[in-house]
Scaffold this active site. Structure first.
Site, short mmCIF file in Angstrom:
data_model
loop_
_atom_site.label_atom_id
_atom_site.label_comp_id
_atom_site.label_asym_id
_atom_site.label_seq_id
_atom_site.Cartn_x
_atom_site.Cartn_y
_atom_site.Cartn_z
N LYS A 44 0.82 -1.21 0.00
CA LYS A 44 0.00 0.00 0.00
C LYS A 44 0.86 1.26 0.00
O LYS A 44 0.53 2.26 0.63
CB LYS A 44 -0.93 0.00 1.21
N CYS A 45 1.94 1.23 -0.74
CA CYS A 45 2.91 2.32 -0.77
C CYS A 45 2.85 3.00 -2.13
O CYS A 45 2.48 2.39 -3.13
CB CYS A 45 4.30 1.72 -0.54
N GLY A 46 3.24 4.26 -2.18
CA GLY A 46 3.32 4.96 -3.46
C GLY A 46 4.31 4.30 -4.42
O GLY A 46 4.20 4.47 -5.64
N PHE A 47 5.25 3.54 -3.88
CA PHE A 47 6.23 2.85 -4.72
C PHE A 47 5.81 1.43 -5.09
O PHE A 47 6.52 0.72 -5.79
CB PHE A 47 7.60 2.81 -4.03
N THR A 48 4.64 0.99 -4.63
CA THR A 48 4.18 -0.38 -4.89
C THR A 48 4.18 -0.73 -6.39
O THR A 48 4.51 -1.86 -6.75
CB THR A 48 2.79 -0.61 -4.26
#
Length: 162
Positions: free
Chosen positions: A36-40
């Site tokens: 659930k990360c912006g970098f996912t």
């Protein structure tokens, strides 16, 4: 204590223990991941590197971690399902670990010691920090979360050719 990554074990998210000696002679890209990360979306790039270079000896290894903004809240089975369904991840995912603090996984203590971050920092700053390990088990480079997997291609090719 050996000065290579081959002294460590880690547990896959299916419960199987992997001894890093099994990876001798391979180039490793070790990444702390989160769903659930912006970098996912980097899972796509990591999977692309896996597909492109696995037959040449690259192993991409994902270590889910929930230490940054509670961005990996799921259980191991949920993480595997998420990665398979959303990013068709085929590279190994390990049990969720901690990468910083007193409960950090031994392999991450080693990686951080061998390849400190900016200004010598030993901590992992965020999800999708990447460590590149050569065929001899030595950490050669640390990449920030913002480094896209495709930007590592030349470094990977160089290590594969050695």
């Amino acid at each position: 204590m050996s000065d290579t990554i081959y002294q460590f074990d880690a547990i896959l998210n299916n419960g199987k223990t992997i001894n890093f000696k099994d990876y001798e002679g391979k180039v490793l890209l070790i990444v702390n991941t989160a769903s659930k990360c912006g970098f996912t979306p980097q899972y796509d790039g990591l999977q692309s590197l896996h597909q492109q270079f696995a037959t040449q000896g690259l192993e991409v290894l994902g270590f889910p971690c929930d230490q940054f903004g509670h961005q990996e809240p799921g259980a191991d089975a949920e993480i595997q399902e998420f990665c398979s369904l959303n990013f068709n991840v085929k590279f190994p995912l390990f049990k969720k670990i901690e990468v910083n603090g007193s409960n950090a996984a031994p392999i991450y203590k080693y990686l951080k010691e061998e390849a400190p971050g900016v200004m010598g920092s030993k901590s992992v700053k965020w999800n999708f920090t990447k460590f590149l390990v050569n065929k001899q088990g030595k950490v050669t480079k640390r990449y920030a979360s913002t480094t896209k997997p495709a930007e590592m291609t030349k470094d990977i090719e160089k290590l594969l050719a050695e």
